[in-house]
Design a protein around this motif. Structure first.
Motif, PDB file in Angstrom:
ATOM      1  N   HIS A 195       0.447  -1.244  -0.430  1.00  0.00           N
ATOM      2  CA  HIS A 195      -0.559   0.226   0.085  1.00  0.00           C
ATOM      3  C   HIS A 195       0.880   1.362  -0.220  1.00  0.00           C
ATOM      4  CE1 HIS A 195      -3.231  -2.717   1.257  1.00  0.00           C
ATOM      5  NE2 HIS A 195      -2.533  -3.354   1.586  1.00  0.00           N
ATOM      6  N   LEU A 196       0.620   2.556  -0.389  1.00  0.00           N
ATOM      7  CA  LEU A 196       0.848   2.966  -0.274  1.00  0.00           C
ATOM      8  C   LEU A 196       0.217   4.865  -0.055  1.00  0.00           C
ATOM      9  CD1 LEU A 196       2.912   6.017  -1.545  1.00  0.00           C
ATOM     10  CD2 LEU A 196       1.651   5.505  -3.965  1.00  0.00           C
ATOM     11  N   HIS A 197       0.792   5.769   1.544  1.00  0.00           N
ATOM     12  CA  HIS A 197       0.277   6.630   1.666  1.00  0.00           C
ATOM     13  C   HIS A 197       0.915   7.650   1.048  1.00  0.00           C
ATOM     14  CE1 HIS A 197      -2.058   8.687   5.588  1.00  0.00           C
ATOM     15  NE2 HIS A 197      -2.496   9.488   3.980  1.00  0.00           N
ATOM     16  N   GLY A 198       0.264   9.031   0.628  1.00  0.00           N
ATOM     17  CA  GLY A 198       1.786  10.272  -0.103  1.00  0.00           C
ATOM     18  C   GLY A 198       0.900  10.931  -1.042  1.00  0.00           C
ATOM     19  N   THR A 199       1.709  11.480  -1.422  1.00  0.00           N
ATOM     20  CA  THR A 199       1.179  12.553  -2.487  1.00  0.00           C
ATOM     21  C   THR A 199       0.843  12.116  -4.121  1.00  0.00           C
ATOM     22  OG1 THR A 199       3.055  13.259  -3.073  1.00  0.00           O
ATOM     23  CG2 THR A 199       2.378  14.604  -0.971  1.00  0.00           C
ATOM     24  N   PRO A 200       0.359  12.781  -4.561  1.00  0.00           N
ATOM     25  CA  PRO A 200       0.530  12.513  -6.734  1.00  0.00           C
ATOM     26  C   PRO A 200       1.791  12.017  -6.690  1.00  0.00           C
ATOM     27  CG  PRO A 200      -1.333  14.445  -5.686  1.00  0.00           C
ATOM     28  CD  PRO A 200      -0.413  14.346  -4.482  1.00  0.00           C
ATOM     29  N   GLU A 201       2.663  13.318  -6.277  1.00  0.00           N
ATOM     30  CA  GLU A 201       3.925  12.913  -7.236  1.00  0.00           C
ATOM     31  C   GLU A 201       5.085  12.176  -6.008  1.00  0.00           C
ATOM     32  OE1 GLU A 201       7.205  14.058  -8.732  1.00  0.00           O
ATOM     33  OE2 GLU A 201       4.677  15.310  -8.304  1.00  0.00           O
ATOM     34  N   ALA A 202       3.977  11.241  -5.482  1.00  0.00           N
ATOM     35  CA  ALA A 202       4.741   9.698  -4.764  1.00  0.00           C
ATOM     36  C   ALA A 202       3.408   9.294  -5.348  1.00  0.00           C
ATOM     37  CB  ALA A 202       4.270   9.629  -3.390  1.00  0.00           C
ATOM     38  N   LEU A 203       2.603   9.103  -5.909  1.00  0.00           N
ATOM     39  CA  LEU A 203       2.008   7.790  -6.787  1.00  0.00           C
ATOM     40  C   LEU A 203       2.686   8.089  -8.651  1.00  0.00           C
ATOM     41  CD1 LEU A 203      -0.595   5.889  -7.050  1.00  0.00           C
ATOM     42  CD2 LEU A 203      -2.018   7.993  -7.668  1.00  0.00           C
ATOM     43  N   THR A 241       7.510  21.292  -1.349  1.00  0.00           N
ATOM     44  CA  THR A 241       7.628  20.523   0.270  1.00  0.00           C
ATOM     45  C   THR A 241       8.437  19.920   0.471  1.00  0.00           C
ATOM     46  OG1 THR A 241       5.895  20.007   0.940  1.00  0.00           O
ATOM     47  CG2 THR A 241       5.491  22.373   0.782  1.00  0.00           C
ATOM     48  N   THR A 242       8.847  19.737   1.578  1.00  0.00           N
ATOM     49  CA  THR A 242      10.040  18.460   1.872  1.00  0.00           C
ATOM     50  C   THR A 242       8.517  17.280   1.669  1.00  0.00           C
ATOM     51  OG1 THR A 242       9.241  18.399   4.099  1.00  0.00           O
ATOM     52  CG2 THR A 242      11.428  19.099   3.101  1.00  0.00           C
ATOM     53  N   SER A 243       7.159  17.543   2.120  1.00  0.00           N
ATOM     54  CA  SER A 243       6.336  16.276   1.381  1.00  0.00           C
ATOM     55  C   SER A 243       6.045  16.774   0.569  1.00  0.00           C
ATOM     56  CB  SER A 243       4.842  16.350   2.498  1.00  0.00           C
ATOM     57  OG  SER A 243       4.120  17.672   2.249  1.00  0.00           O
ATOM     58  N   GLY A 244       6.164  16.931  -0.631  1.00  0.00           N
ATOM     59  CA  GLY A 244       5.780  16.352  -2.227  1.00  0.00           C
ATOM     60  C   GLY A 244       4.465  17.321  -2.889  1.00  0.00           C
ATOM     61  N   LYS A 245       4.201  18.451  -1.703  1.00  0.00           N
ATOM     62  CA  LYS A 245       3.441  19.212  -2.199  1.00  0.00           C
ATOM     63  C   LYS A 245       3.551  20.848  -3.031  1.00  0.00           C
ATOM     64  CE  LYS A 245       0.681  18.897   2.220  1.00  0.00           C
ATOM     65  NZ  LYS A 245       0.247  19.478   3.483  1.00  0.00           N
TER      66      LYS A 245
END
Length: 365
Positions: free
Chosen positions: A132-140, A342-346
């Motif tokens: 599973h993945l929990h992240g931002t669109p960039e992570a997807l 940002t560091t979280s990908g936003k």
């Protein structure tokens, strides 16, 4: 007391468990954050007076300005764990990939979930063991490039999810649930592909164009003297996001402080960005205001092309904008290059505007 932890610590989960067991409030810092921001937070922790019920702390607001510390109870996160597990279809034997740093509320939430029986966390780049993945669109996007063989679902938040990206993931056999939330509100609404609906346990209402929520997941407030957008009234809370509710579906219109004020209109960046992302050759877009004296601001757009070796022409972008946007809402200044995040990908809208003002962006056309 606040216990500062390092996002890069390989034993971070154990240190979080120890902090919670000993009654401390963990606050994870990322060394990639600006030094001035980290110093300000570290100074605050030396004299911080915390509410007795505080269980977690996160530093937030990097996408639009300097950070503030959000304080919340442990229950405000644990109350949503069962709903999140159901959305992901994940249990304690599964592995959730967490590409965003642990300093982000998105990742820290999943670490807190793991401490209470949720799926095992895998920090850093997405590996072959991830289910599973929990992240931002960039992570997807990164997951689709890495193609982990066991990945079967993704919970995506932090910023707009492009429908084309969702379609690519679903074609690869990955079930996608996008959600809207905020560090102060936690989960607000989820979208399985049919539109944003209230997250389980959350009530929504729109008052004078602003979204309010009644939810057990809302944070306590902010640490220190730095104010934030969270407001609470009669059991309802808001961070000032503008929205519409139509047939039970939530349509987000951006936050008031992101609006671009021109001489003739108020422009919501998210609405313009959605149009630009639909244009051929556009991977991502950030819309912002470029001040031009008494007439207000011009609408600027930073375009991140799909192909690094080429970008859409200004004529093509203007054509796409002209088909769907009123004249005042069409960008006048076009820039090209990677979107700062940002560091979280936003997408970091404030940083884009700063670079434009400093002449650091490449003009397109």
């Amino acid at each position: 007391m606040i216990r500062l932890l390092d996002a890069r610590d390989p034993a971070l989960l154990d240190r979080l468990r120890a902090a919670r067991t000993e009654g401390d409030v963990p606050l994870v810092l990322d060394e990639r954050s600006p030094a001035a921001q980290r110093t300000a937070i570290e100074e605050w922790t030396r004299t911080a007076m915390l509410p007795a019920e505080a269980g977690w702390a996160t530093a937030t607001s990097g996408s639009s300005g300097s950070p503030r510390v959000v304080l919340r109870t442990a229950a405000s996160w644990s109350a949503s764990h069962s709903a999140v597990a159901a959305l992901l279809g994940a249990g304690p034997d599964d592995v959730v990939a967490l590409p965003a740093p642990a300093s982000s509320s998105l990742t820290l939430y999943s670490l807190a979930h793991a401490l209470e029986g949720g799926p095992r966390p895998a920090l850093g780049p997405i590996g072959p063991e991830s289910t599973h993945l929990h992240g931002t669109p960039e992570a997807l996007r990164g997951a689709l490039e890495a193609r982990p063989p066991r990945l079967r679902s993704a919970l995506i938040g932090g910023s707009h999810l492009d429908p084309a990206l969702r379609a690519r993931a679903e074609a690869a056999g990955i079930r996608v649930v996008a959600y809207y939330g905020a560090a102060e509100l936690s989960f607000v609404a989820a979208d399985d592909g049919s539109g944003l609906c209230a997250f389980p346990g959350v009530e929504l209402r729109v008052e004078d164009g602003v979204l309010w929520v009644r939810s057990p997941f809302v944070a306590l407030g902010y640490g220190g003297s730095r104010p934030g957008p969270l407001r609470t009234r009669d059991g309802w809370s808001t961070v000032g996001d503008r929205a519409e509710l139509v047939d039970g579906r939530l349509r987000l219109l951006g936050r008031d402080d992101d609006a671009v004020l021109s001489a003739s209109a108020t422009i919501v960046p998210e609405e313009v960005e959605a149009v630009l992302r639909s244009a051929e050759g556009v991977r991502d877009a950030v819309v912002f205001g470029v001040e031009r004296g008494p007439v207000g601001a011009l609408v600027g757009a930073l375009i991140e092309p799909t192909d690094e070796d080429g970008a859409p022409t200004v004529a093509a972008l203007r054509g796409a904008a002209g088909e769907q946007l009123a004249p005042a809402h069409r960008p006048r200044l076009w820039f090209v290059g990677p979107v700062p995040r940002t560091t979280s990908g936003k997408p970091a809208r404030a940083e884009v505007a700063r670079r434009a003002a400093a002449g650091e962006l490449v003009r397109l056309g």
